[in-house]
Design an enzyme around this catalytic site. Structure first.
Site, PDB file in Angstrom:
ATOM      1  CB  ALA A 137      -8.947   6.116   4.694  1.00  0.00           C
TER       2      ALA A 137
ATOM      3  N   GLY B 235      -6.272   4.100   8.503  1.00  0.00           N
ATOM      4  CA  GLY B 235      -7.482   4.522   9.206  1.00  0.00           C
ATOM      5  C   GLY B 235      -8.130   3.385   9.991  1.00  0.00           C
TER       6      GLY B 235
ATOM      7  CD  GLU C  40      -5.059   7.194  11.563  1.00  0.00           C
ATOM      8  OE1 GLU C  40      -5.562   7.029  10.436  1.00  0.00           O
ATOM      9  OE2 GLU C  40      -4.495   8.255  11.901  1.00  0.00           O
TER      10      GLU C  40
ATOM     11  CD  GLU D 222      -1.851   6.075   7.608  1.00  0.00           C
ATOM     12  OE1 GLU D 222      -0.910   5.359   8.008  1.00  0.00           O
ATOM     13  OE2 GLU D 222      -2.982   6.030   8.096  1.00  0.00           O
TER      14      GLU D 222
HETATM   15  N1  DAK Z   1      -8.774   1.333   0.079  1.00  0.00           N
HETATM   16  C1  DAK Z   1      -9.447   0.913  -1.021  1.00  0.00           C
HETATM   17  N2  DAK Z   1      -9.449  -0.350  -1.436  1.00  0.00           N
HETATM   18  C2  DAK Z   1      -8.745  -1.235  -0.718  1.00  0.00           C
HETATM   19  C3  DAK Z   1      -8.020  -0.870   0.445  1.00  0.00           C
HETATM   20  C4  DAK Z   1      -8.049   0.487   0.843  1.00  0.00           C
HETATM   21  N3  DAK Z   1      -7.423   0.946   1.917  1.00  0.00           N
HETATM   22  N4  DAK Z   1      -7.408  -1.979   0.921  1.00  0.00           N
HETATM   23  C5  DAK Z   1      -7.758  -2.997   0.104  1.00  0.00           C
HETATM   24  N5  DAK Z   1      -8.567  -2.539  -0.880  1.00  0.00           N
HETATM   25  C6  DAK Z   1      -9.169  -3.314  -1.961  1.00  0.00           C
HETATM   26  C7  DAK Z   1      -8.152  -3.680  -3.031  1.00  0.00           C
HETATM   27  O1  DAK Z   1      -7.972  -2.600  -3.930  1.00  0.00           O
HETATM   28  C8  DAK Z   1      -8.854  -4.870  -3.662  1.00  0.00           C
HETATM   29  O2  DAK Z   1      -9.896  -4.396  -4.481  1.00  0.00           O
HETATM   30  P1  DAK Z   1     -10.145  -5.049  -5.956  1.00  0.00           P
HETATM   31  O3  DAK Z   1      -8.867  -4.854  -6.703  1.00  0.00           O
HETATM   32  O4  DAK Z   1     -10.448  -6.512  -5.663  1.00  0.00           O
HETATM   33  O5  DAK Z   1     -11.326  -4.297  -6.486  1.00  0.00           O
HETATM   34  C9  DAK Z   1      -9.516  -5.554  -2.473  1.00  0.00           C
HETATM   35  O6  DAK Z   1      -9.637  -4.568  -1.465  1.00  0.00           O
HETATM   36  C10 DAK Z   1      -8.707  -6.710  -1.907  1.00  0.00           C
HETATM   37  O7  DAK Z   1      -7.402  -6.242  -1.639  1.00  0.00           O
HETATM   38  P2  DAK Z   1      -6.072  -6.909  -2.234  1.00  0.00           P
HETATM   39  O8  DAK Z   1      -6.373  -7.604  -3.508  1.00  0.00           O
HETATM   40  O9  DAK Z   1      -5.019  -5.866  -2.226  1.00  0.00           O
HETATM   41  O10 DAK Z   1      -5.799  -8.004  -1.101  1.00  0.00           O
HETATM   42  P3  DAK Z   1      -4.374  -8.640  -0.721  1.00  0.00           P
HETATM   43  O11 DAK Z   1      -4.683  -9.777   0.180  1.00  0.00           O
HETATM   44  O12 DAK Z   1      -3.536  -8.878  -1.928  1.00  0.00           O
HETATM   45  O13 DAK Z   1      -3.629  -7.495   0.128  1.00  0.00           O
HETATM   46  C11 DAK Z   1      -3.493  -5.718   1.783  1.00  0.00           C
HETATM   47  C12 DAK Z   1      -4.152  -7.074   1.359  1.00  0.00           C
HETATM   48  C13 DAK Z   1      -4.231  -5.240   3.044  1.00  0.00           C
HETATM   49  C14 DAK Z   1      -2.022  -5.948   2.113  1.00  0.00           C
HETATM   50  C15 DAK Z   1      -3.634  -4.714   0.622  1.00  0.00           C
HETATM   51  O14 DAK Z   1      -5.014  -4.671   0.186  1.00  0.00           O
HETATM   52  C16 DAK Z   1      -3.213  -3.341   0.979  1.00  0.00           C
HETATM   53  O15 DAK Z   1      -2.032  -3.002   1.020  1.00  0.00           O
HETATM   54  N6  DAK Z   1      -4.203  -2.471   1.199  1.00  0.00           N
HETATM   55  C17 DAK Z   1      -3.984  -1.061   1.436  1.00  0.00           C
HETATM   56  C18 DAK Z   1      -3.458  -0.807   2.814  1.00  0.00           C
HETATM   57  C19 DAK Z   1      -3.296   0.630   2.975  1.00  0.00           C
HETATM   58  O16 DAK Z   1      -2.366   1.269   2.464  1.00  0.00           O
HETATM   59  N7  DAK Z   1      -4.279   1.232   3.628  1.00  0.00           N
HETATM   60  C20 DAK Z   1      -4.490   2.644   3.620  1.00  0.00           C
HETATM   61  C21 DAK Z   1      -3.618   3.287   4.657  1.00  0.00           C
HETATM   62  S1  DAK Z   1      -3.700   5.000   4.461  1.00  0.00           S
HETATM   63  C22 DAK Z   1      -8.222  10.829   4.700  1.00  0.00           C
HETATM   64  C23 DAK Z   1      -8.137  10.445   6.011  1.00  0.00           C
HETATM   65  C24 DAK Z   1      -7.411   9.372   6.383  1.00  0.00           C
HETATM   66  C25 DAK Z   1      -6.739   8.650   5.444  1.00  0.00           C
HETATM   67  C26 DAK Z   1      -6.801   9.050   4.142  1.00  0.00           C
HETATM   68  C27 DAK Z   1      -7.538  10.129   3.756  1.00  0.00           C
HETATM   69  N8  DAK Z   1      -8.954  11.970   4.338  1.00  0.00           N
HETATM   70  C28 DAK Z   1      -9.603  12.685   5.334  1.00  0.00           C
HETATM   71  C29 DAK Z   1      -9.014  12.400   2.991  1.00  0.00           C
HETATM   72  C30 DAK Z   1      -6.056   7.485   5.854  1.00  0.00           C
HETATM   73  C31 DAK Z   1      -5.322   6.853   5.014  1.00  0.00           C
HETATM   74  C32 DAK Z   1      -5.055   5.461   5.218  1.00  0.00           C
HETATM   75  O17 DAK Z   1      -5.758   4.714   5.854  1.00  0.00           O
END
Ligand code: DAK
Length: 260
Positions: free
Chosen positions: A66, A112, A115, A135
């Site tokens: 997400a 997400g 998911e 998460e």
């Molecule tokens: N959200 C927003 N931006 C994201 C993102 C994400 N989940 N994943 C990557 N990006 C963005 C990065 O910020 C970066 O943007 P800029 O800085 O270039 O503007 C761009 O995509 C490229 O990412 P990286 O520079 O980080 O790329 P790397 O190759 O270095 O790393 C990575 C890739 C996948 C390991 C890394 O990007 C990463 O750790 N990403 C986040 C993974 C993560 O934690 N995902 C979220 C899981 S929690 C909700 C319902 C559900 C949820 C939340 C709220 N509500 C109903 C309110 C669910 C939550 C989740 O999914």
């Protein structure tokens, strides 16, 4: 029908849905969730579509979660409400479609994003795919059905491991654990997913759609489990650790969790 965050193609009774936020690793913001809802709604009643393949744009990610930037300032009520809306619009919605959906996981499938893949009826992956529910590293728990569907697919013990560590697993491990049905090279992924879709498309559509309902019925005896997830997920938004986890991600630093 035109979309800003998706690309849609129909060919030989197969629909291909591609999420096109490549620069953000196809992270799911609310506009994308809404468009996916609209696309799946239309495709599911299109008699010319017998199977759907979903993937992310580019070679790097299916969906990296997400959109963290969008929900980092949410409070408990907003978190809970949006989790509920996401279930209705996308995650439970896809799971209960009449048309089978194949997730072609072409890179990261995180949070997400995983998911979403878990909501699909089948998952195939490229050999570079990495899957996880990170998460807890953000001060959250999975909020889009992951706490139920992951355990159903890979078993309770492995689900606890993936959720509590937040660590990603490789495509090989995902295959070994039954999280994906097949692994292919990146070049082979879409052609092979298409082959699978075409096999389904050759079968009786009503039988296929009834089989989805019948299989789903075996796994949906506990409506309350989603409610539990929604409420606990919402409660995470009231913690300081959630603010710390999401801020740390957006500021590109390691989080310092205090347990409150
Ligand atoms: N959200 C927003 N931006 C994201 C993102 C994400 N989940 N994943 C990557 N990006 C963005 C990065 O910020 C970066 O943007 P800029 O800085 O270039 O503007 C761009 O995509 C490229 O990412 P990286 O520079 O980080 O790329 P790397 O190759 O270095 O790393 C990575 C890739 C996948 C390991 C890394 O990007 C990463 O750790 N990403 C986040 C993974 C993560 O934690 N995902 C979220 C899981 S929690 C909700 C319902 C559900 C949820 C939340 C709220 N509500 C109903 C309110 C669910 C939550 C989740 O999914």
């Amino acid at each position: 029908m035109t979309f800003e965050q998706l690309h849609l193609k129909k060919e030989n009774k197969i629909a291909f849905v591609t999420i096109t936020r490549e620069k953000k690793l196809n992270a799911l913001d609310s506009a994308t969730i809404q468009e996916l809802h609209e696309a799946f709604s239309v495709l599911d009643i299109d008699s010319q579509v017998r199977a759907i393949v979903i993937m992310g744009q580019g070679q790097k990610a299916f969906v990296a979660g997400a959109d963290i930037a969008e929900f980092s300032s949410f409070n408990q009520q907003q978190g809970e409400a949006l989790s509920r809306l996401g279930h209705e619009k996308l995650f439970a919605f896809v799971e209960n479609l009449s048309t089978p959906v194949i997730a072609a996981i072409n890179g990261y499938a995180l949070g997400g994003g995983l998911e979403l893949a878990l909501s699909c009826h089948m998952r195939v992956a490229s050999d570079n795919a990495r899957m996880g529910l990170p998460e807890v590293t953000l001060g959250l728990i999975p909020g889009y059905g992951g706490t139920r569907r992951l355990g159903q697919i890979i078993g309770k013990g492995r689900a606890h491991q993936m959720v509590a560590t937040g660590q990603m697993i490789s495509a090989d491990k995902a295959m070994q654990w039954g999280l994906v049905n097949e692994i292919y090279t990146q070049e082979e992924l879409v052609p092979k997913a298409t082959e699978l879709a075409l096999k389904i498309a050759a079968n009786a559509p009503i039988s296929v759609s009834h089989s989805i309902k019948a299989i789903n019925a075996q796994y949906s005896n506990s409506v309350e489990s989603f409610e539990t997830e929604i409420q606990l997920f919402g409660a995470c938004f009231a913690t300081n650790d959630f603010k710390e986890g999401t801020s740390a991600f957006l500021e590109k630093r390691k989080p310092d969790f205090k347990g409150n």
